[in-house]
Design an enzyme around this catalytic site. Structure first.
Site, PDB file in Angstrom:
ATOM      1  N   LYS A  39       0.798  -1.216   0.000  1.00 31.85           N
ATOM      2  CA  LYS A  39       0.000   0.000   0.000  1.00 31.85           C
ATOM      3  C   LYS A  39       0.843   1.283   0.000  1.00 31.85           C
ATOM      4  O   LYS A  39       0.588   2.213  -0.759  1.00 31.85           O
ATOM      5  CB  LYS A  39      -0.876  -0.018   1.263  1.00 31.85           C
ATOM      6  CG  LYS A  39      -1.972   0.999   1.216  1.00 31.85           C
ATOM      7  CD  LYS A  39      -3.022   0.681   2.250  1.00 31.85           C
ATOM      8  CE  LYS A  39      -4.236   1.560   2.027  1.00 31.85           C
ATOM      9  NZ  LYS A  39      -5.323   1.223   2.928  1.00 31.85           N
ATOM     10  N   GLU A 121      -5.657 -21.794   7.266  1.00 35.62           N
ATOM     11  CA  GLU A 121      -5.147 -22.432   8.491  1.00 35.62           C
ATOM     12  C   GLU A 121      -4.482 -21.419   9.419  1.00 35.62           C
ATOM     13  O   GLU A 121      -4.608 -21.499  10.648  1.00 35.62           O
ATOM     14  CB  GLU A 121      -4.139 -23.539   8.111  1.00 35.62           C
ATOM     15  CG  GLU A 121      -3.715 -24.405   9.254  1.00 35.62           C
ATOM     16  CD  GLU A 121      -4.840 -25.265   9.821  1.00 35.62           C
ATOM     17  OE1 GLU A 121      -5.310 -26.177   9.136  1.00 35.62           O
ATOM     18  OE2 GLU A 121      -5.248 -25.015  10.971  1.00 35.62           O
ATOM     19  N   GLY A 179       6.555  -6.412  21.612  1.00 35.61           N
ATOM     20  CA  GLY A 179       6.008  -6.717  20.287  1.00 35.61           C
ATOM     21  C   GLY A 179       4.896  -7.753  20.320  1.00 35.61           C
ATOM     22  O   GLY A 179       4.461  -8.236  19.272  1.00 35.61           O
ATOM     23  N   GLU A 182      -0.423  -4.923  20.036  1.00 35.23           N
ATOM     24  CA  GLU A 182      -0.501  -3.762  19.151  1.00 35.23           C
ATOM     25  C   GLU A 182      -0.589  -2.490  19.993  1.00 35.23           C
ATOM     26  O   GLU A 182      -1.000  -2.543  21.155  1.00 35.23           O
ATOM     27  CB  GLU A 182      -1.795  -3.832  18.317  1.00 35.23           C
ATOM     28  CG  GLU A 182      -2.040  -5.132  17.624  1.00 35.23           C
ATOM     29  CD  GLU A 182      -1.456  -5.156  16.235  1.00 35.23           C
ATOM     30  OE1 GLU A 182      -1.237  -4.064  15.679  1.00 35.23           O
ATOM     31  OE2 GLU A 182      -1.185  -6.254  15.727  1.00 35.23           O
ATOM     32  N   LYS A 197     -11.837 -16.343  15.850  1.00 34.09           N
ATOM     33  CA  LYS A 197     -11.243 -17.674  15.636  1.00 34.09           C
ATOM     34  C   LYS A 197     -12.223 -18.791  15.993  1.00 34.09           C
ATOM     35  O   LYS A 197     -12.349 -19.769  15.255  1.00 34.09           O
ATOM     36  CB  LYS A 197      -9.953 -17.797  16.451  1.00 34.09           C
ATOM     37  CG  LYS A 197      -8.871 -16.879  15.886  1.00 34.09           C
ATOM     38  CD  LYS A 197      -7.681 -16.753  16.804  1.00 34.09           C
ATOM     39  CE  LYS A 197      -6.633 -15.831  16.197  1.00 34.09           C
ATOM     40  NZ  LYS A 197      -5.606 -15.405  17.163  1.00 34.09           N
TER      41      LYS A 197
HETATM   42  N1  LIG Z   1       1.295 -11.025  12.742  1.00 37.55           N
HETATM   43  C1  LIG Z   1       0.908 -12.220  13.125  1.00 37.55           C
HETATM   44  O1  LIG Z   1       1.568 -12.877  13.938  1.00 37.55           O
HETATM   45  C2  LIG Z   1      -0.346 -12.847  12.560  1.00 37.55           C
HETATM   46  C3  LIG Z   1      -0.760 -14.113  13.010  1.00 37.55           C
HETATM   47  C4  LIG Z   1      -1.892 -14.702  12.448  1.00 37.55           C
HETATM   48  C5  LIG Z   1      -2.613 -14.019  11.482  1.00 37.55           C
HETATM   49  N2  LIG Z   1      -2.204 -12.777  11.097  1.00 37.55           N
HETATM   50  C6  LIG Z   1      -2.994 -12.088  10.077  1.00 37.55           C
HETATM   51  O2  LIG Z   1      -2.195 -11.931   8.911  1.00 37.55           O
HETATM   52  C7  LIG Z   1      -2.551 -10.725   8.245  1.00 37.55           C
HETATM   53  C8  LIG Z   1      -1.293  -9.866   8.085  1.00 37.55           C
HETATM   54  O3  LIG Z   1      -0.790  -9.517   9.369  1.00 37.55           O
HETATM   55  P1  LIG Z   1       0.637  -8.819   9.554  1.00 37.55           P
HETATM   56  O4  LIG Z   1       0.923  -8.907  11.009  1.00 37.55           O
HETATM   57  O5  LIG Z   1       1.606  -9.391   8.580  1.00 37.55           O
HETATM   58  O6  LIG Z   1       0.283  -7.313   9.171  1.00 37.55           O
HETATM   59  P2  LIG Z   1       1.296  -6.083   9.020  1.00 37.55           P
HETATM   60  O7  LIG Z   1       2.655  -6.446   9.501  1.00 37.55           O
HETATM   61  O8  LIG Z   1       0.619  -4.903   9.586  1.00 37.55           O
HETATM   62  O9  LIG Z   1       1.407  -5.889   7.426  1.00 37.55           O
HETATM   63  C9  LIG Z   1       0.302  -5.548   6.674  1.00 37.55           C
HETATM   64  C10 LIG Z   1       0.691  -5.451   5.220  1.00 37.55           C
HETATM   65  O10 LIG Z   1      -0.514  -5.239   4.475  1.00 37.55           O
HETATM   66  C11 LIG Z   1      -0.252  -4.241   3.497  1.00 37.55           C
HETATM   67  N3  LIG Z   1      -1.522  -3.638   3.096  1.00 37.55           N
HETATM   68  C12 LIG Z   1      -2.463  -3.019   3.857  1.00 37.55           C
HETATM   69  N4  LIG Z   1      -3.522  -2.659   3.114  1.00 37.55           N
HETATM   70  C13 LIG Z   1      -3.242  -3.058   1.844  1.00 37.55           C
HETATM   71  C14 LIG Z   1      -3.935  -2.991   0.616  1.00 37.55           C
HETATM   72  N5  LIG Z   1      -5.153  -2.438   0.528  1.00 37.55           N
HETATM   73  N6  LIG Z   1      -3.355  -3.509  -0.483  1.00 37.55           N
HETATM   74  C15 LIG Z   1      -2.128  -4.077  -0.410  1.00 37.55           C
HETATM   75  N7  LIG Z   1      -1.419  -4.188   0.722  1.00 37.55           N
HETATM   76  C16 LIG Z   1      -1.982  -3.677   1.845  1.00 37.55           C
HETATM   77  C17 LIG Z   1       0.702  -3.295   4.171  1.00 37.55           C
HETATM   78  O11 LIG Z   1       1.328  -2.538   3.168  1.00 37.55           O
HETATM   79  P3  LIG Z   1       2.528  -1.517   3.458  1.00 37.55           P
HETATM   80  O12 LIG Z   1       3.730  -2.397   3.696  1.00 37.55           O
HETATM   81  O13 LIG Z   1       2.616  -0.740   2.227  1.00 37.55           O
HETATM   82  O14 LIG Z   1       2.136  -0.738   4.682  1.00 37.55           O
HETATM   83  C18 LIG Z   1       1.620  -4.282   4.890  1.00 37.55           C
HETATM   84  O15 LIG Z   1       2.643  -4.744   4.021  1.00 37.55           O
HETATM   85  C19 LIG Z   1      -3.638 -10.065   9.107  1.00 37.55           C
HETATM   86  O16 LIG Z   1      -4.896 -10.451   8.616  1.00 37.55           O
HETATM   87  C20 LIG Z   1      -3.436 -10.693  10.469  1.00 37.55           C
HETATM   88  O17 LIG Z   1      -4.619 -10.730  11.237  1.00 37.55           O
HETATM   89  C21 LIG Z   1      -1.097 -12.177  11.616  1.00 37.55           C
END
Ligand SMILES: NC(=O)c1ccc[n+]([C@@H]2O[C@H](COP(=O)([O-])OP(=O)(O)OC[C@H]3O[C@@H](n4cnc5c(N)ncnc54)[C@H](OP(=O)(O)O)[C@@H]3O)[C@@H](O)[C@H]2O)c1
Length: 391
Positions: A39, A121, A179, A182, A197
């Site tokens: 984004k 998953e 970390g 949030e 979940k």
């Molecule tokens: N983190 C975990 O441990 C974890 C565990 C289980 C599930 N999840 C799930 O996995 C997903 C990702 O989590 P995350 O922790 O990796 O998130 P994150 O670190 O906040 O990264 C989000 C990414 O999404 C991109 N983004 C946001 N809106 C967008 C759009 N409209 N089009 C394209 N890219 C977009 C952001 O782009 P920019 O880089 O340009 O800002 C960023 O690269 C979420 O649904 C979360 O609930 C996460």
């Protein structure tokens, strides 16, 4: 060797980069990332710039891309991406629990209509392989309950309060610094995340499509050291448990802090770890333990889904068809401890009985049997100075 899968990746944050690195390190799966849609144009990326796009159509309408992996942090935008992908006949892997819990039934229809697959998953309990297990292994067993600690943030906070005697605000600040939480922790501490979940797991455990809004969630934002002292006196700790319980073909599900005694397997699930306990008629209790979040643990679940798409794996939601007599209900009476400030709070709730009533150092609590529906009706998750935990 099988044909290489070409992946279009949405999101390059914690999990997206985790997947990128995991794919570089593994030879077990023949897949490459063709495009990454992100984004923020101002961010520098540690990846070949030819891979990056800011236009979702570069992936969604790209005939060279076989599957789409959606790992963005915005549930509404993710919904549009996943819906379009499925309509364009691309199979999708996602870890977005909020989006999936909000739209699961529609996604089920879209998968059927377009003959494609949506696997998720990583959306429930990170690296613990629970969804496919529920889908495949427990199909013919008489599953009676599923309980899970599936939110690392809250488990981390509760562990620090229990073991180090920290106040809630100190434990939350520590979780944010490490970390594990949030900066805006509402979805976690108010127990929305575990509610998403368990709503997803209900479809695979019992064949029920229950909208997440219909599942009660009570979080830990009001938990206090007083509650932990009460727990300790009863040789227990407090854990946030998302559970679904089947009796006589009726399933009840809710997320609530619970007193967990030392002999319970959940007692030793500490800090950011997750666990799932299933109970079935013939196999009795089974326990899964592992990392529920983080770059590599979540990417490992995403990788397993990509690998499954290699052999055209689909969730069949078999239980949704095989046992149509099962229904969902919030008609439950819970055995609870309630700490409250004002008597007027109690007067709004419906009790089957109030079994004990105490005031210690100006702190009031009761032990009672309360109707879940009255907790839901009063939106007690938003009440100040009110804490409920189930036994
Ligand atoms: N983190 C975990 O441990 C974890 C565990 C289980 C599930 N999840 C799930 O996995 C997903 C990702 O989590 P995350 O922790 O990796 O998130 P994150 O670190 O906040 O990264 C989000 C990414 O999404 C991109 N983004 C946001 N809106 C967008 C759009 N409209 N089009 C394209 N890219 C977009 C952001 O782009 P920019 O880089 O340009 O800002 C960023 O690269 C979420 O649904 C979360 O609930 C996460």
């Amino acid at each position: 060797m099988s044909k290489s899968i070409k992946i279009g990746l949405f999101g390059f944050g914690v999990v997206g980069q985790g997947l990128y690195n995991v794919l570089k390190q593994t030879t077990s799966i023949n897949a490459t990332i063709n495009k990454i849609c992100v984004k923020d144009k101002s961010k520098s990326r540690n990846v070949d710039s030819n891979l990056i796009t800011f236009d979702k159509n570069d992936i969604l309408n790209n005939p060279d891309i076989d599957i789409i992996v959606e790992l963005i942090d915005n549930a509404d935008e993710a919904y549009e991406i996943v819906k379009t992908a499925l309509k364009n006949k691309k199979s999708v892997v996602s870890a977005n629990k909020k989006m999936i819990a909000e739209h699961l039934e529609e996604f089920y229809d879209l998968q059927k209509e377009h003959g494609v697959s949506l696997l998720y998953e990583g959306a429930a309990c990170g690296s613990i392989p629970i969804i496919r297990n529920l889908e495949e292994y427990y199909d013919n067993d008489l599953l009676t309950s599923i309980e899970t600690i599936c939110n690392g943030t809250t488990n981390y906070i509760l562990t620090k309060m229990s073991e180090e005697g920290l106040e809630y605000s100190e434990a939350l600040a520590g979780a944010q610094k490490s970390g594990f939480a949030e900066s805006n922790p509402r979805l976690d501490v108010m127990a929305f995340d575990p509610k998403y979940k368990i709503a997803i797991l209900l479809a695979h455990a019992f064949g029920l499509f229950v909208h997440e809004k219909d599942v009660f969630n009570f979080g830990i934002s009001n938990v206090s050291n007083f509650d932990f002292q009460y727990a300790a006196k009863n040789n227990a700790s407090i854990k946030l448990i998302a559970g679904a319980y089947k009796k006589d073909n009726v399933v009840k599900a809710y997320v609530i802090p619970k007193f967990i005694v030392a002999s319970n397997m959940f007692y030793n699930v500490k800090n950011e770890f997750n666990a799932v306990q299933l109970e079935a008629a013939f196999s009795d209790k089974q326990f899964f333990y592992g990392k529920g979040a983080g770059a590599f643990p979540t990417a490992s679940a995403v990788l397993a889904d990509i690998s499954a798409l290699h052999y055209q794996y689909k969730y069949e939601y078999k239980k949704h068809f095989s046992d149509t007599s099962i229904s969902f209900s919030n008609d439950v009476v819970l055995n609870v401890y309630i700490r409250y400030k004002e008597k007027s709070q109690l007067e709004k709730l419906e009790f089957e009985s109030i079994d004990e009533q105490h005031t210690i150092n100006q702190t009031n609590y009761i032990i009672a049997k309360v109707k879940l529906k009255s907790l839901i009706k009063n939106d007690v998750n938003e009440w100040q100075d009110f804490f409920v935990a189930a036994f």
